[in-house]
Motif scaffolding. Sequence first.
Motif, PDB file in Angstrom:
ATOM      1  N   ARG A   1       0.824  -1.220   0.000  1.00 33.39           N
ATOM      2  CA  ARG A   1       0.000   0.000   0.000  1.00 33.39           C
ATOM      3  C   ARG A   1       0.854   1.264   0.000  1.00 33.39           C
ATOM      4  NH1 ARG A   1      -0.022   1.213   5.534  1.00 33.39           N
ATOM      5  NH2 ARG A   1       0.285  -0.612   6.852  1.00 33.39           N
ATOM      6  N   LEU A   2       2.176   1.115   0.226  1.00 38.04           N
ATOM      7  CA  LEU A   2       3.068   2.275   0.169  1.00 38.04           C
ATOM      8  C   LEU A   2       3.538   2.557  -1.242  1.00 38.04           C
ATOM      9  CD1 LEU A   2       5.282   1.689   3.350  1.00 38.04           C
ATOM     10  CD2 LEU A   2       3.230   3.089   3.141  1.00 38.04           C
ATOM     11  N   GLY A   3       3.125   1.690  -2.196  1.00 38.07           N
ATOM     12  CA  GLY A   3       3.464   1.936  -3.596  1.00 38.07           C
ATOM     13  C   GLY A   3       4.725   1.252  -4.063  1.00 38.07           C
ATOM     14  N   LEU A   4       5.094   0.141  -3.414  1.00 34.53           N
ATOM     15  CA  LEU A   4       6.308  -0.575  -3.794  1.00 34.53           C
ATOM     16  C   LEU A   4       5.981  -1.724  -4.734  1.00 34.53           C
ATOM     17  CD1 LEU A   4       8.079  -0.744  -0.306  1.00 34.53           C
ATOM     18  CD2 LEU A   4       8.322   1.000  -2.087  1.00 34.53           C
ATOM     19  N   ASN A   5       6.904  -2.027  -5.643  1.00 33.56           N
ATOM     20  CA  ASN A   5       6.647  -3.058  -6.646  1.00 33.56           C
ATOM     21  C   ASN A   5       6.861  -4.476  -6.108  1.00 33.56           C
ATOM     22  OD1 ASN A   5       9.427  -4.112  -7.342  1.00 33.56           O
ATOM     23  ND2 ASN A   5       9.750  -1.936  -7.742  1.00 33.56           N
ATOM     24  N   GLU A   6       6.486  -5.441  -6.907  1.00 29.41           N
ATOM     25  CA  GLU A   6       6.508  -6.852  -6.496  1.00 29.41           C
ATOM     26  C   GLU A   6       7.920  -7.340  -6.158  1.00 29.41           C
ATOM     27  OE1 GLU A   6       4.333 -10.334  -5.651  1.00 29.41           O
ATOM     28  OE2 GLU A   6       3.633  -8.328  -6.197  1.00 29.41           O
ATOM     29  N   ARG A   7       8.913  -6.891  -6.906  1.00 30.20           N
ATOM     30  CA  ARG A   7      10.274  -7.365  -6.653  1.00 30.20           C
ATOM     31  C   ARG A   7      10.796  -6.895  -5.300  1.00 30.20           C
ATOM     32  NH1 ARG A   7      12.908  -6.009 -12.514  1.00 30.20           N
ATOM     33  NH2 ARG A   7      11.686  -4.114 -12.176  1.00 30.20           N
ATOM     34  N   LEU A   8      10.460  -5.674  -4.927  1.00 25.24           N
ATOM     35  CA  LEU A   8      10.856  -5.184  -3.615  1.00 25.24           C
ATOM     36  C   LEU A   8      10.120  -5.922  -2.508  1.00 25.24           C
ATOM     37  CD1 LEU A   8      11.158  -1.303  -4.092  1.00 25.24           C
ATOM     38  CD2 LEU A   8      12.992  -2.921  -3.589  1.00 25.24           C
ATOM     39  N   LEU A   9       8.843  -6.208  -2.733  1.00 25.92           N
ATOM     40  CA  LEU A   9       8.065  -6.943  -1.734  1.00 25.92           C
ATOM     41  C   LEU A   9       8.651  -8.338  -1.516  1.00 25.92           C
ATOM     42  CD1 LEU A   9       4.388  -6.000  -2.708  1.00 25.92           C
ATOM     43  CD2 LEU A   9       5.864  -4.937  -1.006  1.00 25.92           C
ATOM     44  N   LYS A  10       9.084  -8.980  -2.593  1.00 31.80           N
ATOM     45  CA  LYS A  10       9.701 -10.306  -2.478  1.00 31.80           C
ATOM     46  C   LYS A  10      11.036 -10.208  -1.737  1.00 31.80           C
ATOM     47  CE  LYS A  10       9.607 -13.116  -6.048  1.00 31.80           C
ATOM     48  NZ  LYS A  10       9.758 -13.578  -7.457  1.00 31.80           N
ATOM     49  N   GLY A  11      11.776  -9.149  -1.997  1.00 35.31           N
ATOM     50  CA  GLY A  11      13.044  -8.941  -1.304  1.00 35.31           C
ATOM     51  C   GLY A  11      12.845  -8.753   0.191  1.00 35.31           C
ATOM     52  N   LEU A  12      11.810  -7.988   0.565  1.00 36.38           N
ATOM     53  CA  LEU A  12      11.496  -7.781   1.977  1.00 36.38           C
ATOM     54  C   LEU A  12      11.071  -9.086   2.644  1.00 36.38           C
ATOM     55  CD1 LEU A  12       9.558  -4.404   1.643  1.00 36.38           C
ATOM     56  CD2 LEU A  12      11.696  -4.722   2.900  1.00 36.38           C
ATOM     57  N   SER A  13      10.250  -9.861   1.946  1.00 32.30           N
ATOM     58  CA  SER A  13       9.787 -11.142   2.494  1.00 32.30           C
ATOM     59  C   SER A  13      10.958 -12.086   2.729  1.00 32.30           C
ATOM     60  CB  SER A  13       8.778 -11.801   1.541  1.00 32.30           C
ATOM     61  OG  SER A  13       7.592 -11.044   1.476  1.00 32.30           O
ATOM     62  N   ALA A  14      11.923 -12.067   1.805  1.00 31.53           N
ATOM     63  CA  ALA A  14      13.066 -12.981   1.901  1.00 31.53           C
ATOM     64  C   ALA A  14      13.905 -12.729   3.152  1.00 31.53           C
ATOM     65  CB  ALA A  14      13.938 -12.859   0.661  1.00 31.53           C
ATOM     66  N   ILE A  15      13.915 -11.483   3.640  1.00 35.57           N
ATOM     67  CA  ILE A  15      14.707 -11.173   4.834  1.00 35.57           C
ATOM     68  C   ILE A  15      13.818 -11.054   6.076  1.00 35.57           C
ATOM     69  CG2 ILE A  15      16.627 -10.112   3.613  1.00 35.57           C
ATOM     70  CD1 ILE A  15      15.426  -7.383   4.124  1.00 35.57           C
ATOM     71  N   GLY A  16      12.554 -11.460   5.934  1.00 40.25           N
ATOM     72  CA  GLY A  16      11.669 -11.524   7.093  1.00 40.25           C
ATOM     73  C   GLY A  16      11.072 -10.216   7.552  1.00 40.25           C
ATOM     74  N   VAL A  17      11.072  -9.194   6.683  1.00 41.82           N
ATOM     75  CA  VAL A  17      10.468  -7.901   7.045  1.00 41.82           C
ATOM     76  C   VAL A  17       9.009  -7.925   6.615  1.00 41.82           C
ATOM     77  CG1 VAL A  17      10.535  -5.400   6.715  1.00 41.82           C
ATOM     78  CG2 VAL A  17      12.667  -6.702   6.801  1.00 41.82           C
ATOM     79  N   LYS A  18       8.095  -7.801   7.566  1.00 41.19           N
ATOM     80  CA  LYS A  18       6.678  -7.976   7.267  1.00 41.19           C
ATOM     81  C   LYS A  18       5.892  -6.659   7.253  1.00 41.19           C
ATOM     82  CE  LYS A  18       6.684 -12.580   9.364  1.00 41.19           C
ATOM     83  NZ  LYS A  18       6.128 -13.440  10.427  1.00 41.19           N
ATOM     84  N   ARG A  19       6.192  -5.793   8.224  1.00 41.02           N
ATOM     85  CA  ARG A  19       5.400  -4.561   8.360  1.00 41.02           C
ATOM     86  C   ARG A  19       6.316  -3.328   8.350  1.00 41.02           C
ATOM     87  NH1 ARG A  19       0.196  -5.167  10.428  1.00 41.02           N
ATOM     88  NH2 ARG A  19      -0.377  -7.307  10.994  1.00 41.02           N
ATOM     89  N   PRO A  20       5.868  -2.254   7.755  1.00 42.36           N
ATOM     90  CA  PRO A  20       6.669  -1.023   7.796  1.00 42.36           C
ATOM     91  C   PRO A  20       6.691  -0.425   9.197  1.00 42.36           C
ATOM     92  CG  PRO A  20       4.565  -0.627   6.686  1.00 42.36           C
ATOM     93  CD  PRO A  20       4.632  -2.097   6.945  1.00 42.36           C
ATOM     94  N   THR A  21       7.816   0.162   9.565  1.00 43.13           N
ATOM     95  CA  THR A  21       7.913   0.861  10.846  1.00 43.13           C
ATOM     96  C   THR A  21       7.271   2.242  10.700  1.00 43.13           C
ATOM     97  OG1 THR A  21      10.048   1.862  10.307  1.00 43.13           O
ATOM     98  CG2 THR A  21      10.080  -0.322  11.359  1.00 43.13           C
ATOM     99  N   GLU A  22       7.178   2.959  11.807  1.00 38.81           N
ATOM    100  CA  GLU A  22       6.527   4.276  11.788  1.00 38.81           C
ATOM    101  C   GLU A  22       7.222   5.233  10.824  1.00 38.81           C
ATOM    102  OE1 GLU A  22       5.469   8.088  14.684  1.00 38.81           O
ATOM    103  OE2 GLU A  22       6.285   6.242  15.564  1.00 38.81           O
ATOM    104  N   ILE A  23       8.552   5.270  10.866  1.00 39.89           N
ATOM    105  CA  ILE A  23       9.260   6.217   9.998  1.00 39.89           C
ATOM    106  C   ILE A  23       9.110   5.825   8.531  1.00 39.89           C
ATOM    107  CG2 ILE A  23      11.561   5.091  10.047  1.00 39.89           C
ATOM    108  CD1 ILE A  23      12.664   8.033  10.363  1.00 39.89           C
ATOM    109  N   GLN A  24       9.025   4.541   8.239  1.00 36.91           N
ATOM    110  CA  GLN A  24       8.800   4.083   6.861  1.00 36.91           C
ATOM    111  C   GLN A  24       7.395   4.454   6.389  1.00 36.91           C
ATOM    112  OE1 GLN A  24       9.681  -0.074   7.310  1.00 36.91           O
ATOM    113  NE2 GLN A  24      11.865   0.279   7.591  1.00 36.91           N
ATOM    114  N   GLU A  25       6.415   4.262   7.240  1.00 36.91           N
ATOM    115  CA  GLU A  25       5.021   4.622   6.908  1.00 36.91           C
ATOM    116  C   GLU A  25       4.909   6.103   6.572  1.00 36.91           C
ATOM    117  OE1 GLU A  25       2.003   3.075   6.885  1.00 36.91           O
ATOM    118  OE2 GLU A  25       2.028   1.347   8.228  1.00 36.91           O
TER     119      GLU A  25
END
Length: 453
Positions: free
Chosen positions: A8-32
Motif C-alpha cells: 500500500r506504500l506503492g512498492l513493486n513486487e520485486r521489492l516486496l519479495k526482497g522484503l519477504s526474503a529477509i523476514g520484514v513484514k510490516r513497515p515501521t513508523e518512519i517508513q510509513e
Amino acid sequence: MNAEHFSRLGLNERLLKGLSAIGVKRPTEIQERLIPAILNRKDVIGQSQTGTGKTFAFLLPIIEQLDIEQNEVQAVITAPTRELCAQLFDELKKLIVYYDGQVDAQLFVGGTDRKRQAQRLSTKQPHIVIGTPGRIADLVNTSSLLVYTAKTLVVDEADQMLDMGFLEDVDKVAGRLAEDLQMLVFSATVPEKLQPFLKKYMNNPRHVHVQPEKLAAERVTHQLVPVRHRDKLTVLKETIRGLNPYLAIIFTNTKEQADEVTAALATEDILVDCLHGGLAPRERKKVMKRVEDLSIQYLVATDLAARGIDIKGVTHIINYAFPQDLDFYVHRVGRTARAGADGIALSLYEQSDEAACAKLASRGIVFSFVEFKDGEWTELVKPPVGAGRINRKQPTDKGKATVEKQTGNRPIRTGGKAKARPKKVKPGYKQKAKAAIAKQKKRERRLNARKEK
C-alpha cells in the motif's frame, strides 16, 4: 506474501519479495510516514534513533524510482564512516536480489583502490552510489563519477557528518548534482549548526521526528557502579571480573580515553579491542572483522565511531563515562536487548554524574546501584552520597540483595582473565543472542542461495 503491508506504500513486487526474503513484514513508523513523501519527490528530514528502520525508509523509495534503462547515476547516498557505508551497501543488496542484476550499485569509501574504481567508472556509471563524502568528492572532482544526472541525495547520520567535519565534502557533491535535487537527511539529532546546510539545499522539507515508544528498550536493566574516589580503571577491571558477556561495548568520550582503557584491559589478558576515528582504515576493518568473528569479548568505542554500525549479539553496555549529550546514552544502551534478548547497561558512577543521572531518571529511566563484592553482584540499599535525586529501583530484599539478572548464575570471572572458570550456566541472554544471530545468518544464507540460482 509476508511483506504485503508494504504494497500500500506503492512498492513493486520485486521489492516486496526482497522484503519477504529477509523476514520484514510490516513497515515501521518512519517508513510509513516517509516512503510516500519520498516517492512524491519531497525533501525530507527523518529524525530517529538507530533501530527504527530509517535505512529502508530511504532505500526502498530510491530503488522504486530507478529508471533501470538509463545507465547513469540516479541517487547518491553518503554516510560518515566506511563501516556504515558497507552496512548500507549490504542492506541495499538484500533489497535488489530479485532485480536479477539489473540494478547497478557501487560502494566508494576511503582505504580502497581509487584508480581501480576510476577505471570501472570509465566503462559504466552505476544507478546508485553509496560512499563516504571524501571519496565521492574525489571521484567527482576528477570527473570519474558523473553525478550531474543524480536527482536524489541522501545524507545519513547528518549530525555525525557535522561533528566529523564532513559537511564541506557533502556540500561539494551536492553542488554538482541535478538542479531539481531531492535531498533526504537522516539524523538522530538536528543541531542548530546543521540548519544553514539544510536551508541551502532543502525546499520546505517534511520533518518527521519518530520518538521511541520507550526512552530505552524495556528489557534493558540500568545499573550504576559507584567509583567512590577509587581509581576508575581499577573499578572497571573489578566490574569486568563479575561479567561474562557474549559481547560487551565499553563507551568512552574520547579517542585518548578509549586507547587508555583498551591498553589497561589488555594487560589483564582480557579479549579486548578498540574502535575510534583515529584508527587507520585497514585497522578499523580488522577490528570489525574480529567483532564479527567473536574473537573479542569487549569492544572499547567512542560514540562517533560506533554510531549507526550494526553490531550483533551485544549483551552488555558499559559506560566508562557518561556522554555529555544525554541522548547518546539512549543510543548506547539501544545496542543491547535486541531480538527479544535481555540487556544490561552498567555505568561507572561518580558524584559529578548525579545531575546527568537525575535528568535521565526524569525521562523515565530507572537506575539501581550495584557493586561486585566477594564474588557476587549485590544491590545497594543506600545510594552513595549526593545521589538523592536519582530515580532508583527499590531493592528486592532488606540489606544487599543479589542482582540475579546481572549474573544469572553465570561463571564469575576471576583474576581479570577473559575466560571464566567453568560453571553451569542457565539458559538466558547468551543463548538468546546466539539464537538471534543464527536466525539472521540462516536468512542471509537463503538469500545468497537465491542470488546464485
